[in-house]
Design a protein around this motif. Structure first.
Motif, PDB file in Angstrom:
ATOM      1  N   GLY A 123      45.559  39.754  36.248  1.00 48.37           N
ATOM      2  CA  GLY A 123      45.392  39.174  34.927  1.00 48.37           C
ATOM      3  C   GLY A 123      46.669  38.643  34.314  1.00 48.37           C
TER       4      GLY A 123
ATOM      5  N   ALA B 262      45.465  33.293  36.604  1.00 48.80           N
ATOM      6  CA  ALA B 262      44.668  33.935  35.558  1.00 48.80           C
ATOM      7  C   ALA B 262      44.782  33.156  34.250  1.00 48.80           C
ATOM      8  N   TRP B 263      45.992  32.683  33.939  1.00 42.58           N
ATOM      9  CA  TRP B 263      46.194  31.925  32.698  1.00 42.58           C
ATOM     10  C   TRP B 263      45.378  30.633  32.710  1.00 42.58           C
TER      11      TRP B 263
ATOM     12  N   ASP C 207      42.596  30.104  34.319  1.00 41.68           N
ATOM     13  CA  ASP C 207      41.194  30.473  34.127  1.00 41.68           C
ATOM     14  C   ASP C 207      40.908  30.800  32.664  1.00 41.68           C
ATOM     15  N   GLN C 208      41.838  31.491  32.026  1.00 43.73           N
ATOM     16  CA  GLN C 208      41.650  31.845  30.621  1.00 43.73           C
ATOM     17  C   GLN C 208      41.582  30.610  29.728  1.00 43.73           C
ATOM     18  N   GLN C 209      42.268  29.547  30.138  1.00 46.39           N
ATOM     19  CA  GLN C 209      42.296  28.328  29.339  1.00 46.39           C
ATOM     20  C   GLN C 209      41.096  27.423  29.599  1.00 46.39           C
TER      21      GLN C 209
ATOM     22  N   ARG D 174      31.742  33.821  31.604  1.00 44.96           N
ATOM     23  CA  ARG D 174      32.321  35.142  31.831  1.00 44.96           C
ATOM     24  C   ARG D 174      33.141  35.169  33.104  1.00 44.96           C
ATOM     25  N   MET D 175      34.256  35.869  33.060  1.00 42.74           N
ATOM     26  CA  MET D 175      35.080  36.041  34.248  1.00 42.74           C
ATOM     27  C   MET D 175      34.812  37.404  34.868  1.00 42.74           C
TER      28      MET D 175
ATOM     29  N   THR E 183      39.429  39.153  32.119  1.00 41.70           N
ATOM     30  CA  THR E 183      40.444  38.157  31.750  1.00 41.70           C
ATOM     31  C   THR E 183      40.874  37.295  32.925  1.00 41.70           C
ATOM     32  N   TRP E 184      40.284  37.516  34.089  1.00 38.68           N
ATOM     33  CA  TRP E 184      40.614  36.697  35.253  1.00 38.68           C
ATOM     34  C   TRP E 184      39.477  36.768  36.269  1.00 38.68           C
ATOM     35  N   ASP E 185      39.479  35.811  37.181  1.00 34.05           N
ATOM     36  CA  ASP E 185      38.402  35.730  38.157  1.00 34.05           C
ATOM     37  C   ASP E 185      38.981  35.475  39.542  1.00 34.05           C
TER      38      ASP E 185
END
Length: 366
Positions: A170, A175-176, A178-180, A185-186, A190-192
């Motif tokens: 995360g 991860a960043w 993906d968050q953006q 849902r991940m 907070t990450w996938d």
């Protein structure tokens, strides 16, 4: 260069046994009782389970060569194949979305990524590349992807962490991103692990399969093909190990070292099984894999559907899987072994519909 004259029993069996392994590790009898090799590595490292997804993407790459080299040999215009390729990718992706909606069809908590989603994207990109690029261009692109991904994750600071470069759960560039930009849902909140950035090196895995598959088109002896596959596999897996000293082997990030090591292993397995099964003719024991591999993605989807019954149907207040595992434990079987036996039984159950379709020559191409 020539077109392959016949199907490879080794490749078909490898595809089927890979799907069987995928179902087995995805559906243990009890999540609390699982042997370590049947678990995904928490972060850095490599287990048997971590090999399954890249093996399947590698096989997708090899299969693309076999499927479309025949079309090109018949002088089918590459552009005429675009619609079929895109349609197949869309169907695989759509089935993945359907499985993500089960069992409640809660669109507010929908995940847009997953195993089938990644297979769809890798197939789409790799198939189009196969039609319009040479093997040298494919190798160059794979190298650019792996080096570019390595440099991005190890040199670009992770936003929000004081300018530090991080490769933690995360807390990394993937991860960043993906968050953006990843909707829905991940998998890990907070990450996938099947997010946006990590799909690029997954495409490189498919490209390595295509490069391996191209060896079968060369006018060299079968034994030379097997030798080249095993030698190349040993070389790139060794290169991946050296790379891992700086960029750790990590399935969640699908790191460049992970791509090389897993593709190297897949290449060696394919070379060895090709030599043993197709060259030497030792086909005993391959039939279950061939049967499952004939409808591999269909069987994978069926596993998710059957799991609604075998992992939810209540028996004496417990889901069927937990009740069964507890019964085996009460009979004196060790908990982890009981859990694995249930998983193997669940996997073996899929051979029945797979065999029925195989005997009737029903091959569902999603």
């Amino acid at each position: 260069m020539e077109k392959p004259s016949e199907r490879l029993i080794s490749l078909d069996a490898m595809r089927g046994f890979t799907i069987a392994a995928m179902i087995t590790v995805n559906f243990p009898g009890h999540g609390s009782y699982v042997f370590h090799p049947l678990q995904h590595t928490h972060w850095n490292g490599l287990s048997f389970t971590d090999l399954i997804a890249p093996f399947f993407l590698f096989i997708v790459g090899v299969s693309i060569v076999f499927a479309y080299s025949r079309q090109l040999a018949l002088h089918v215009p590459p552009r005429s194949l675009h619609r079929k390729i895109i349609l197949r990718a869309v169907k695989i992706f759509a089935v993945g979305m359907f499985l993500n909606l089960l069992p409640d069809f809660d669109f507010s908590d929908l995940r847009y990524t997953g195993t089938l989603h990644r297979i769809a994207v890798v197939f789409l990109v790799c198939a189009l590349l196969y039609l319009h690029t040479s093997w040298k261009q494919q190798a160059l692109l794979a190298g650019i992807i792996l080096i570019g991904y390595w440099l991005a994750l190890t040199l670009i600071p992770t936003p929000g962490f004081g300018g530090r470069v991080l490769l933690e759960p995360g807390q990394n560039l993937a991860a960043w991103v993906d968050q953006q930009w990843l909707p829905g849902r991940m998998w890990q909140g907070t990450w996938d692990p099947e997010g946006i950035l990590s799909t690029f090196p997954a495409i490189a895995t498919g490209l390595t399969g295509m490069l391996a598959g191209r060896l079968f088109l060369e006018k060299i002896t079968p034994s030379e093909k097997a030798n080249y596959l095993m030698s190349a596999g040993l070389f790139i897996s060794a290169l991946g190990y050296v790379w891992s000293l700086d960029f750790p082997v990590n399935e969640n990030l699908w790191t460049s070292s992970f791509v090389l090591i897993t593709s190297g292993f897949a290449c060696m397995v394919l070379g060895a099984t090709y030599f043993w099964v197709d060259i030497k003719g030792h086909q005993k024991g391959t039939h279950p894999g061939v049967v499952l591999g004939a409808n591999a993605i269909t069987i994978y989807v069926l596993a998710d559907l059957l799991a609604l019954i075998f992992y939810n149907l209540p028996i004496q207040g417990l889901p069927m899987n937990e009740w069964s595992v507890n019964a085996l434990i009460s009979a004196g079987i060790a908990p982890k072994l009981a859990s694995m036996l249930y998983a193997l039984l669940f996997t073996a159950l899929h051979f029945i519909p797979a065999y029925w379709m195989y005997r009737r020559k029903i091959f569902i191409k999603l």
